[in-house]
Design a protein around this motif. Sequence first.
Motif, PDB file in Angstrom:
ATOM      1  N   THR A  95       0.748  -1.195   0.159  1.00 16.79           N
ATOM      2  CA  THR A  95      -0.031   0.099   0.021  1.00 16.79           C
ATOM      3  C   THR A  95       0.774   1.284  -0.003  1.00 16.79           C
ATOM      4  OG1 THR A  95      -1.911  -1.036   1.049  1.00 16.79           O
ATOM      5  CG2 THR A  95      -1.680   1.315   1.243  1.00 16.79           C
ATOM      6  N   VAL A  96       1.919   1.379   0.837  1.00 17.43           N
ATOM      7  CA  VAL A  96       2.648   2.407   0.806  1.00 17.43           C
ATOM      8  C   VAL A  96       3.319   2.484  -0.379  1.00 17.43           C
ATOM      9  CG1 VAL A  96       5.006   3.292   2.005  1.00 17.43           C
ATOM     10  CG2 VAL A  96       3.121   2.174   3.334  1.00 17.43           C
ATOM     11  N   LEU A  97       4.075   1.470  -1.185  1.00 18.36           N
ATOM     12  CA  LEU A  97       4.533   1.631  -2.524  1.00 18.36           C
ATOM     13  C   LEU A  97       3.487   2.100  -3.614  1.00 18.36           C
ATOM     14  CD1 LEU A  97       6.767  -1.609  -2.401  1.00 18.36           C
ATOM     15  CD2 LEU A  97       7.589   0.599  -2.995  1.00 18.36           C
ATOM     16  N   GLU A  98       2.177   1.818  -3.394  1.00 15.88           N
ATOM     17  CA  GLU A  98       1.413   2.131  -4.463  1.00 15.88           C
ATOM     18  C   GLU A  98       0.651   3.431  -4.334  1.00 15.88           C
ATOM     19  OE1 GLU A  98      -1.255  -1.225  -3.897  1.00 15.88           O
ATOM     20  OE2 GLU A  98      -0.069  -2.614  -4.882  1.00 15.88           O
ATOM     21  N   ARG A  99       0.894   3.956  -3.251  1.00 18.25           N
ATOM     22  CA  ARG A  99       0.100   5.433  -3.100  1.00 18.25           C
ATOM     23  C   ARG A  99       1.146   6.264  -3.553  1.00 18.25           C
ATOM     24  NH1 ARG A  99      -4.090   5.185   0.993  1.00 18.25           N
ATOM     25  NH2 ARG A  99      -5.159   3.243   0.402  1.00 18.25           N
ATOM     26  N   PRO A 100       0.950   7.137  -4.491  1.00 22.77           N
ATOM     27  CA  PRO A 100       1.791   8.168  -4.947  1.00 22.77           C
ATOM     28  C   PRO A 100       1.799   9.514  -3.999  1.00 22.77           C
ATOM     29  CG  PRO A 100      -0.399   8.519  -5.775  1.00 22.77           C
ATOM     30  CD  PRO A 100      -0.500   7.008  -5.112  1.00 22.77           C
ATOM     31  N   ASP A 101       1.206   9.489  -3.017  1.00 23.26           N
ATOM     32  CA  ASP A 101       1.341  10.475  -1.926  1.00 23.26           C
ATOM     33  C   ASP A 101       2.135  10.123  -0.608  1.00 23.26           C
ATOM     34  OD1 ASP A 101      -0.624   8.757  -0.991  1.00 23.26           O
ATOM     35  OD2 ASP A 101      -2.205  10.098  -0.621  1.00 23.26           O
ATOM     36  N   ARG A 102       2.956   9.155  -0.896  1.00 25.48           N
ATOM     37  CA  ARG A 102       3.863   8.442   0.461  1.00 25.48           C
ATOM     38  C   ARG A 102       5.139   8.503   0.230  1.00 25.48           C
ATOM     39  NH1 ARG A 102       0.048   4.963   3.333  1.00 25.48           N
ATOM     40  NH2 ARG A 102      -1.938   6.101   2.885  1.00 25.48           N
ATOM     41  N   LEU A 103       5.949   8.034  -0.577  1.00 22.13           N
ATOM     42  CA  LEU A 103       7.352   8.157  -0.777  1.00 22.13           C
ATOM     43  C   LEU A 103       7.758   9.137  -1.796  1.00 22.13           C
ATOM     44  CD1 LEU A 103       7.634   4.194  -0.690  1.00 22.13           C
ATOM     45  CD2 LEU A 103       8.216   5.692   1.038  1.00 22.13           C
ATOM     46  N   PRO A 104       9.079   9.738  -1.543  1.00 26.35           N
ATOM     47  CA  PRO A 104       9.799  10.335  -2.495  1.00 26.35           C
ATOM     48  C   PRO A 104      10.140   9.421  -3.764  1.00 26.35           C
ATOM     49  CG  PRO A 104      10.649  11.007  -0.147  1.00 26.35           C
ATOM     50  CD  PRO A 104       9.577   9.652  -0.165  1.00 26.35           C
ATOM     51  N   GLN A 105      10.220  10.136  -4.760  1.00 26.67           N
ATOM     52  CA  GLN A 105      10.351   9.000  -6.035  1.00 26.67           C
ATOM     53  C   GLN A 105      11.686   8.615  -5.936  1.00 26.67           C
ATOM     54  OE1 GLN A 105       8.186   8.399  -8.440  1.00 26.67           O
ATOM     55  NE2 GLN A 105       9.830   7.039  -9.304  1.00 26.67           N
ATOM     56  N   ALA A 106      12.716   9.236  -5.430  1.00 28.03           N
ATOM     57  CA  ALA A 106      14.087   8.660  -5.229  1.00 28.03           C
ATOM     58  C   ALA A 106      14.158   7.841  -4.066  1.00 28.03           C
ATOM     59  CB  ALA A 106      14.926   9.941  -4.920  1.00 28.03           C
ATOM     60  N   ALA A 107      13.194   7.757  -3.266  1.00 25.17           N
ATOM     61  CA  ALA A 107      13.332   6.482  -2.255  1.00 25.17           C
ATOM     62  C   ALA A 107      12.496   5.145  -2.495  1.00 25.17           C
ATOM     63  CB  ALA A 107      12.898   7.114  -0.901  1.00 25.17           C
ATOM     64  N   ARG A 108      11.810   5.208  -3.654  1.00 26.33           N
ATOM     65  CA  ARG A 108      10.858   3.910  -3.824  1.00 26.33           C
ATOM     66  C   ARG A 108      11.704   2.658  -3.945  1.00 26.33           C
ATOM     67  NH1 ARG A 108       6.049   5.653  -4.784  1.00 26.33           N
ATOM     68  NH2 ARG A 108       5.335   3.587  -5.843  1.00 26.33           N
ATOM     69  N   ALA A 109      12.715   2.720  -4.585  1.00 29.81           N
ATOM     70  CA  ALA A 109      13.484   1.556  -4.787  1.00 29.81           C
ATOM     71  C   ALA A 109      14.148   0.982  -3.683  1.00 29.81           C
ATOM     72  CB  ALA A 109      14.558   1.877  -5.870  1.00 29.81           C
TER      73      ALA A 109
END
Length: 743
Positions: free
Chosen positions: A263-277
């Motif tokens: 859920t955290v990964l799928e929500r665009p309003d959670r993680l900075p783009q650079a931190a997703r990986a």
Amino acid sequence: MPRLSLVVPAYKVQGYLAECLDSILGQDYADFEVIAVDDCSPDASGAIFDEYAERDPRVHVIHLTENVGLGRARNTGLEKAQGDYVLFLDSDDTLTDGALKAIADRLDATGDPEILVYDYARGYWDGRIRPNQRADLLGTDGPDVFALADRPQLLELLQIVWNKAYRRDFIARHGLAFPPGYYEDAPWTFCSMISAERIALLDRVCVMYRQRREGGNILKTVSRKHFDVFDQYRRVFDYVGARPELARWQGPLFRKMTDHYLTVLERPDRLPQAARAEFFHRAAQDYRARLPKDFQRPAGGRGHKYALLERDAYAAMAGATAAVRLRKAVKTRTRTAINRSKRSAMGVFYQSQLKLPLDENLVLFSAYWSRSVSCNPAAIDAELARLAPHIRRVWAVRADAVDSVPKGVECVRVGSREYWAALARAKYLVNNVNFADAVVKREGQIHLQTHHGTPLKTMGLDQRKYPASTDMDFGKLLERCDRWDYSLSSNRFSTAVWERVYPCSYTSLESGYPRNDILVNATSEDVRQARAALGLADGTRAFLYMPTHREYQPGFTPALDLARLADDLGPDVTLLIRGHYFYGSSPHVAELRRSGRIVDVSGHTRVEELYLAADALITDYSSAMFDYAVLDRPIVVYAPDWDIYSAVRGTYFDLLQQAPGAVATTQTELIGLLESNEYEGLDAATRREAFRRRFCEFDDGRAAERVVRQVFLGEKTALPFIPFTERPHAPSPAQALAPAARA
């Protein structure tokens, strides 16, 4: 010892906190206490707690000296709780009517279970209410009291603590506490539910879960703090690992953990783009380390994502996610293009101007739907000229008001090419109402909403409760308010109202009202000039009468017989009338006007000058009372139709009980107050002092400077307020006309 303890932490919720507390203290069940925890909130939340504690001994306030976050604030409240049961309530949510009695009755009926789970519903800003989608899990079929093993599907409920009552000795026995960081509810919820031997259910909505339009949920903030979720599940599995009797929950909790990570990964309003990986690799590491033997992945697309985590295949996950987002983006762009093509009001010229760079040194002002150069925007304009003369100041003015623009003020006619160019390119847009729907908020543009009064009557979303007073499109209203960057306020009361009724992502500036600076700083000469401009003789008393508008009346119905009032008060009194045209066909009123006994000041653009000239204010429900109170001069409330007005329009407090001075409900009473001088007596002064302290708390004469320095000059530290007891105000007419003042 109370039966129930409600722990209510607060941080930056001043617009919603009173409603939350009212929903608790207004319950028809009284055996409870409220542990109110002010988490070092920078707004008025702590003061609101204190006000309620003064009125109700069941409210106990804790003021933290530093902001510790929701979890640790709850822990602090928990330490002080004395009740048999502890309930947690977020300070922007509310209890439903009868909720505490229903909870207490169910606890009694089920023999004091360790946990009671009750239902909630989501409440939206537009009035929609959506039930809990898993309310079916709360059906009371089967035994009244059970362990989670008998109904493991309860783990599918939202991971929240505020839909449960916890027996306090159960909390102590298992050492339950909230950890720091995001997602603090997960360890508490899972560890308590799997540990409880006696759980009961209440199939009743007890909490209204507010869905804040402006994104009040901190979990919807893009941040690396979402990595806290890994620590929270480490705590859950450490808890289970230390208790062999709970080993059976490894599999269900593994599934909850995995779903949460996804859920955290799928929500665009959670993680900075650079931190997703990085987040994905951490999630994959936990997945493989905690994968139970013989675990069966769910079917379908969800199961595919489980498999990607098991292989630590971030590239494949990112590719699939990007494809989904691309499809959504195409649909969004198509809708946007269609909507833009419908905005014919903008015109081709406006669209072309929107493509040009912003003018960093241009500000466009407007006041009262571009009818005049006045109010807070005019005061900010004047201070801007003093502190930042390099900024060009332009006013938007309607065609029929251009001739009344003061000499030296640059203006553009509303609807002209110059107007649309200024709207498109000005760095700053300043208004005391909203700009038109067609106006586009550009990136980098700053919208400053100054408002034009302290609200007695309901405003914004609160007007939905009083449909007779408005036919407003509230969705459109909030779209206009979405453009605001700053919202000015002259008191904490207004700030709380604005933030609740206009739920958008602006910054509240508790600056005071710039238009009221003159009421603090004016000299005796200013007062004399204001009176001379109105033709007031030195020996006359001037009463300024300012009635407000009634939206529910098709036309204006005068509430005062002005001719009688003037006759009863005698020749030494002049009535300054601001509002509607009164009795234009009356020969007697016409004669009184010719004699100067009645002066129509409805067209006077600077109401502040009228305040300076008047010895006292007579009003009904107008916001003028809040501004005039800055002068500390007598105010008389004439409220002949209070019951009707408050019922139809709605008000935020009982004006008759909390008036800024003497109150009359009939003309006979009004004349009696004025003739006897009771309107300026000790009781009226005492009322006025309390009113001033509540509603004039930021009006210290430096509001315009405070706004210019923060908004236009970018200063981070606001000017300190002059202490209330040390503030001056303009001299009264009697003081200004005294021989010593003229010397």
